[in-house]
Write a protein that holds these residues in place. Structure first.
Motif, PDB file in Angstrom:
ATOM      1  N   ASN A 156     -25.722-104.523  15.163  1.00  0.00           N
ATOM      2  CA  ASN A 156     -26.624-104.213  14.279  1.00  0.00           C
ATOM      3  C   ASN A 156     -26.407-105.228  13.301  1.00  0.00           C
ATOM      4  O   ASN A 156     -26.585-104.463  11.988  1.00  0.00           O
ATOM      5  CB  ASN A 156     -27.394-103.307  13.979  1.00  0.00           C
ATOM      6  CG  ASN A 156     -28.663-102.998  13.860  1.00  0.00           C
ATOM      7  OD1 ASN A 156     -29.780-103.408  13.219  1.00  0.00           O
ATOM      8  ND2 ASN A 156     -28.111-101.605  12.469  1.00  0.00           N
ATOM      9  N   TYR A 157     -25.922-106.417  13.413  1.00  0.00           N
ATOM     10  CA  TYR A 157     -25.475-107.187  12.517  1.00  0.00           C
ATOM     11  C   TYR A 157     -26.996-107.775  12.546  1.00  0.00           C
ATOM     12  O   TYR A 157     -28.085-108.639  13.403  1.00  0.00           O
ATOM     13  CB  TYR A 157     -24.074-108.373  13.045  1.00  0.00           C
ATOM     14  CG  TYR A 157     -23.586-107.453  12.625  1.00  0.00           C
ATOM     15  CD1 TYR A 157     -22.589-107.304  11.510  1.00  0.00           C
ATOM     16  CD2 TYR A 157     -22.953-107.233  14.490  1.00  0.00           C
ATOM     17  CE1 TYR A 157     -21.192-106.169  12.082  1.00  0.00           C
ATOM     18  CE2 TYR A 157     -21.701-106.472  14.339  1.00  0.00           C
ATOM     19  CZ  TYR A 157     -20.792-106.045  13.115  1.00  0.00           C
ATOM     20  OH  TYR A 157     -19.710-105.390  13.258  1.00  0.00           O
ATOM     21  N   SER A 158     -27.100-108.576  10.993  1.00  0.00           N
ATOM     22  CA  SER A 158     -27.765-109.604  10.636  1.00  0.00           C
ATOM     23  C   SER A 158     -27.487-110.980  11.489  1.00  0.00           C
ATOM     24  O   SER A 158     -26.434-111.432  11.857  1.00  0.00           O
ATOM     25  CB  SER A 158     -28.470-109.971   9.090  1.00  0.00           C
ATOM     26  OG  SER A 158     -28.473-111.855   8.580  1.00  0.00           O
ATOM     27  N   LEU A 159     -28.386-112.035  11.662  1.00  0.00           N
ATOM     28  CA  LEU A 159     -28.074-112.753  12.907  1.00  0.00           C
ATOM     29  C   LEU A 159     -27.978-113.605  11.917  1.00  0.00           C
ATOM     30  O   LEU A 159     -26.907-114.354  12.854  1.00  0.00           O
ATOM     31  CB  LEU A 159     -30.086-113.006  13.272  1.00  0.00           C
ATOM     32  CG  LEU A 159     -29.733-114.379  14.287  1.00  0.00           C
ATOM     33  CD1 LEU A 159     -28.989-114.102  15.878  1.00  0.00           C
ATOM     34  CD2 LEU A 159     -31.327-115.087  14.460  1.00  0.00           C
ATOM     35  N   MET A 160     -27.845-114.187  11.001  1.00  0.00           N
ATOM     36  CA  MET A 160     -27.271-115.232  10.463  1.00  0.00           C
ATOM     37  C   MET A 160     -26.441-114.603   9.915  1.00  0.00           C
ATOM     38  O   MET A 160     -25.340-115.513   9.577  1.00  0.00           O
ATOM     39  CB  MET A 160     -28.482-115.110   8.762  1.00  0.00           C
ATOM     40  CG  MET A 160     -29.583-116.026   9.202  1.00  0.00           C
ATOM     41  SD  MET A 160     -29.903-117.535   9.561  1.00  0.00           S
ATOM     42  CE  MET A 160     -30.138-117.012  11.181  1.00  0.00           C
ATOM     43  N   ARG A 161     -25.657-113.568   9.673  1.00  0.00           N
ATOM     44  CA  ARG A 161     -24.556-113.472   8.847  1.00  0.00           C
ATOM     45  C   ARG A 161     -23.228-113.795  10.207  1.00  0.00           C
ATOM     46  O   ARG A 161     -22.375-113.777  10.092  1.00  0.00           O
ATOM     47  CB  ARG A 161     -24.431-111.733   8.595  1.00  0.00           C
ATOM     48  CG  ARG A 161     -22.980-111.381   7.958  1.00  0.00           C
ATOM     49  CD  ARG A 161     -23.060-111.636   6.715  1.00  0.00           C
ATOM     50  NE  ARG A 161     -22.234-110.184   5.878  1.00  0.00           N
ATOM     51  CZ  ARG A 161     -21.112-111.619   6.103  1.00  0.00           C
ATOM     52  NH1 ARG A 161     -20.703-112.874   5.898  1.00  0.00           N
ATOM     53  NH2 ARG A 161     -19.831-110.516   5.354  1.00  0.00           N
ATOM     54  N   ILE A 162     -23.714-113.916  11.470  1.00  0.00           N
ATOM     55  CA  ILE A 162     -22.805-113.989  12.358  1.00  0.00           C
ATOM     56  C   ILE A 162     -23.138-116.070  13.312  1.00  0.00           C
ATOM     57  O   ILE A 162     -22.022-116.122  13.571  1.00  0.00           O
ATOM     58  CB  ILE A 162     -23.310-113.171  13.754  1.00  0.00           C
ATOM     59  CG1 ILE A 162     -23.250-111.702  13.771  1.00  0.00           C
ATOM     60  CG2 ILE A 162     -22.850-113.000  14.859  1.00  0.00           C
ATOM     61  CD1 ILE A 162     -21.765-111.430  12.809  1.00  0.00           C
ATOM     62  N   GLY A 163     -24.499-116.033  12.919  1.00  0.00           N
ATOM     63  CA  GLY A 163     -24.835-117.344  12.883  1.00  0.00           C
ATOM     64  C   GLY A 163     -23.997-118.737  12.909  1.00  0.00           C
ATOM     65  O   GLY A 163     -23.502-119.618  13.388  1.00  0.00           O
ATOM     66  N   ILE A 164     -24.723-118.612  11.244  1.00  0.00           N
ATOM     67  CA  ILE A 164     -24.502-119.458  10.115  1.00  0.00           C
ATOM     68  C   ILE A 164     -22.368-119.207  10.391  1.00  0.00           C
ATOM     69  O   ILE A 164     -21.928-120.562  10.676  1.00  0.00           O
ATOM     70  CB  ILE A 164     -24.650-118.937   9.401  1.00  0.00           C
ATOM     71  CG1 ILE A 164     -26.182-118.743   9.037  1.00  0.00           C
ATOM     72  CG2 ILE A 164     -23.494-119.974   7.723  1.00  0.00           C
ATOM     73  CD1 ILE A 164     -26.205-120.542   9.027  1.00  0.00           C
ATOM     74  N   PRO A 165     -21.306-118.622  10.452  1.00  0.00           N
ATOM     75  CA  PRO A 165     -20.589-118.767  11.149  1.00  0.00           C
ATOM     76  C   PRO A 165     -19.919-119.713  11.951  1.00  0.00           C
ATOM     77  O   PRO A 165     -18.855-120.302  12.034  1.00  0.00           O
ATOM     78  CB  PRO A 165     -19.997-117.172  10.693  1.00  0.00           C
ATOM     79  CG  PRO A 165     -20.943-116.666   9.846  1.00  0.00           C
ATOM     80  CD  PRO A 165     -22.254-117.175  10.105  1.00  0.00           C
ATOM     81  N   ALA A 166     -20.669-118.526  13.057  1.00  0.00           N
ATOM     82  CA  ALA A 166     -20.194-120.009  14.564  1.00  0.00           C
ATOM     83  C   ALA A 166     -20.816-121.289  13.720  1.00  0.00           C
ATOM     84  O   ALA A 166     -20.182-122.135  14.378  1.00  0.00           O
ATOM     85  CB  ALA A 166     -21.194-119.155  14.829  1.00  0.00           C
ATOM     86  N   ILE A 211     -15.605-121.269   3.282  1.00  0.00           N
ATOM     87  CA  ILE A 211     -16.742-121.539   1.969  1.00  0.00           C
ATOM     88  C   ILE A 211     -18.510-121.723   2.869  1.00  0.00           C
ATOM     89  O   ILE A 211     -19.164-120.735   2.715  1.00  0.00           O
ATOM     90  CB  ILE A 211     -16.705-122.787   1.649  1.00  0.00           C
ATOM     91  CG1 ILE A 211     -15.249-122.609   0.380  1.00  0.00           C
ATOM     92  CG2 ILE A 211     -17.675-122.940   0.568  1.00  0.00           C
ATOM     93  CD1 ILE A 211     -15.216-123.763  -0.418  1.00  0.00           C
ATOM     94  N   ALA A 212     -18.762-123.076   3.838  1.00  0.00           N
ATOM     95  CA  ALA A 212     -19.558-123.222   4.557  1.00  0.00           C
ATOM     96  C   ALA A 212     -20.145-121.948   5.670  1.00  0.00           C
ATOM     97  O   ALA A 212     -21.213-121.074   6.181  1.00  0.00           O
ATOM     98  CB  ALA A 212     -19.852-124.241   5.060  1.00  0.00           C
ATOM     99  N   GLY A 213     -18.880-120.888   6.313  1.00  0.00           N
ATOM    100  CA  GLY A 213     -19.462-120.465   7.785  1.00  0.00           C
ATOM    101  C   GLY A 213     -19.441-118.619   6.885  1.00  0.00           C
ATOM    102  O   GLY A 213     -20.589-118.370   5.723  1.00  0.00           O
ATOM    103  N   PRO A 214     -18.606-117.700   6.574  1.00  0.00           N
ATOM    104  CA  PRO A 214     -18.740-116.271   6.004  1.00  0.00           C
ATOM    105  C   PRO A 214     -18.923-116.019   4.635  1.00  0.00           C
ATOM    106  O   PRO A 214     -20.186-115.366   4.200  1.00  0.00           O
ATOM    107  CB  PRO A 214     -16.615-115.731   6.027  1.00  0.00           C
ATOM    108  CG  PRO A 214     -16.197-117.061   7.245  1.00  0.00           C
ATOM    109  CD  PRO A 214     -16.966-118.392   6.895  1.00  0.00           C
ATOM    110  N   LEU A 215     -18.550-116.943   3.758  1.00  0.00           N
ATOM    111  CA  LEU A 215     -19.329-117.069   2.609  1.00  0.00           C
ATOM    112  C   LEU A 215     -20.321-117.510   2.422  1.00  0.00           C
ATOM    113  O   LEU A 215     -21.136-116.393   2.470  1.00  0.00           O
ATOM    114  CB  LEU A 215     -17.986-117.506   1.522  1.00  0.00           C
ATOM    115  CG  LEU A 215     -16.823-117.102   1.593  1.00  0.00           C
ATOM    116  CD1 LEU A 215     -16.061-118.381   0.745  1.00  0.00           C
ATOM    117  CD2 LEU A 215     -16.390-115.422   1.107  1.00  0.00           C
ATOM    118  N   PHE A 216     -21.486-118.134   2.809  1.00  0.00           N
ATOM    119  CA  PHE A 216     -22.489-118.229   2.734  1.00  0.00           C
ATOM    120  C   PHE A 216     -23.703-117.482   3.588  1.00  0.00           C
ATOM    121  O   PHE A 216     -24.674-117.239   2.862  1.00  0.00           O
ATOM    122  CB  PHE A 216     -22.545-120.015   2.944  1.00  0.00           C
ATOM    123  CG  PHE A 216     -24.489-120.315   2.927  1.00  0.00           C
ATOM    124  CD1 PHE A 216     -24.837-120.742   1.975  1.00  0.00           C
ATOM    125  CD2 PHE A 216     -24.945-120.537   4.479  1.00  0.00           C
ATOM    126  CE1 PHE A 216     -25.928-121.022   2.255  1.00  0.00           C
ATOM    127  CE2 PHE A 216     -26.062-120.807   4.166  1.00  0.00           C
ATOM    128  CZ  PHE A 216     -26.864-121.254   3.457  1.00  0.00           C
TER     129      PHE A 216
END
Length: 465
Positions: A156-166, A211-216
């Motif tokens: 139940n995570y935000s898609l962007m919270r998981i997808g952007i870091p990947a 910076i571009a992954g977990p933080l952004f």
């Protein structure tokens, strides 16, 4: 092509470098790049054909005889494919073994079993960065998307919270770390040391991806709050296998070429004697060809055989891995031909002459040129190849470390603001079920952050090494 023949070709095609010659060559460069951009963006022509035609157009606008332009193009194409073609093929084989054996799934599942809650975005960065080492960006996306969607749905995570870091992990590896095609071609073009480039690339990549992954991703999740689309969850490779490789063996196989290449760079620095036996041994085992070949051979046992593959199944996997990279090899080769046409027509020398009067640092110039070509063509690989050809003469008087930083500056610029002319933009949009606007707010902004942060770190490093 020998130095003498290159100089003769440049003399025959453009004559002495004068202010008038500079103007004509400047127009020729802009016209050649404009032809490539127009053919790729408006006429949807394959990048291989666009680069070939653009090279001929460049020669024509520069006033070079057609036969000499053809010679420059074919010479550059042949040299580039000879330099990086085998490495791209070996990387593709290793990536295919990793995917088909279930090794990638094993790494993903092991890391996810240890992570949870706030640690999950960091786990996704780690997974993407490790898996992204031997894989092309598009292959990495296809491999990771099922994991991203399942983790987002199950936890139940935000898609962007998981997808952007990947995505950040994959993109940084693609733009900055050899043996990916772009960095390899840039290393070959400016004659950089691969081991040192790899070491500095990792140094730049770590803070960039954080910076571009977990933080952004925290910001991206607030900007775009969408659920994971069920329709895009495909079958995983390991679901059809009775067994799969162990985590330790898989990780060791993937990191083997990186360890060998970094070991060579370390020995070169410590020993610093080309005649010393230790350095001679590591010059061989740490060369990209031997390092990747060793990983492929080891992978046939630690990945293929460990998954229960027969000899025929391993042979089929290797065969299937090579067909999809034909287009990549042709694009990279044609990019090398375009680079050689630039050099032989005197464009490289022109940039060297003009830049002497500028106060702009060479690394920043390389980044800006790569940014401009990336925005125009949408291709990070085309941007890297073209920019490397343009700024290669600037590396002549650079130290070994600064030559490697030049490669990284080009790689960073090549990732700037992916938009509608980039295939990766549409891949992310469709897999994540986003609108064009949502893709710009997330994927495009993330790519820009990677480019700016990595470029800034390269400039900072240039001040201290």
């Amino acid at each position: 092509m020998t130095r003498l023949s290159v100089e003769m070709l440049a003399a025959d095609t453009v004559g002495p470098i004068t202010s008038a010659g500079h103007a004509q060559l400047g127009i020729a460069v802009l016209a050649g790049i404009a032809v490539i951009v127009l053919l790729i963006t408006q006429f949807k022509l394959h990048a291989f054909l666009a680069l070939t035609i653009g090279s001929l157009a460049l020669g024509a606008f520069a006033g070079a005889p057609l036969d000499k332009t053809i010679t420059s193009f074919t010479t550059g194409l042949g040299a580039t494919v000879a330099g990086v073609g085998v490495l791209i093929a070996l990387g593709a084989i290793l990536g295919k073994l990793l995917a088909d054996s279930g090794g990638a799934d094993q790494i993903v599942d092991t890391i996810l079993a240890k992570a949870g809650g706030r640690a999950m975005p960091w786990a996704m960065v780690l997974i993407a960065s490790v898996i992204g080492l031997p894989l092309f960006f598009e292959v990495g996306i296809v491999l990771l998307i099922p994991v991203v969607l399942m983790v987002a749905k199950r936890g139940n995570y935000s898609l962007m919270r998981i997808g952007i870091p990947a995505l950040a992990g994959l993109s940084v590896m693609h733009g900055l770390i050899p043996p990916h095609p772009g960095p390899l071609v840039a290393i070959d073009a400016v004659k950089a040391n691969l081991g040192i480039t790899l070491a500095l690339g990792v140094l730049v990549a770590i803070p960039t991806v954080i910076i571009a992954g977990p933080l952004f991703s925290k910001v991206a999740a607030r900007w775009v709050d969408v659920p994971a689309p069920d329709r895009m969850i495909p079958t995983r490779a390991s679901e059809d296998l009775d067994k799969r490789p162990g985590f330790g063996a898989t990780l060791a196989t993937m990191l083997l070429p990186v360890v060998l290449m970094l070991s060579k760079a370390l020995v070169d620095i410590i020993v610093d004697d080309p005649t010393h036996m230790v350095q001679r041994v590591f010059d061989v085992v740490g060369s990209p060809l031997i390092a990747l070949l060793a990983a492929v051979i080891v992978g046939m046992f630690t990945l293929g055989r460990a998954a229960g593959f027969t000899k025929d199944r391993i042979s089929t996997t290797v065969e299937k891995s090579l067909a999809p990279i034909a287009g990549i090899l042709l694009i990279v080769g044609a990019g090398g031909g375009f680079k050689q046409t630039l050099i032989d027509s005197g464009v490289g020398q022109m940039i060297l002459d003009i830049s002497k009067d500028w106060s702009i640092p060479a690394l920043l110039l390389a980044w800006l040129i790569a940014v401009a070509i990336r925005l125009a063509t949408g291709s990070a690989t085309v941007a890297t190849i073209s920019a490397a050809g343009l700024v290669a003469p600037l590396a002549a008087d650079m130290s070994t470390a600064h030559t490697s930083l030049l490669v990284l500056a080009i790689g960073a610029g090549s990732l700037f603001f992916s938009h509608v002319n980039d295939a990766g933009f549409w891949l992310v949009k469709e897999y994540f079920g986003l609108s064009v606007g949502q893709t710009v707010k997330t994927w495009s902004v993330m790519e820009t952050i990677i480019s700016v942060v990595a470029g800034g770190l390269v400039l900072l490093l240039s001040l201290v090494i």
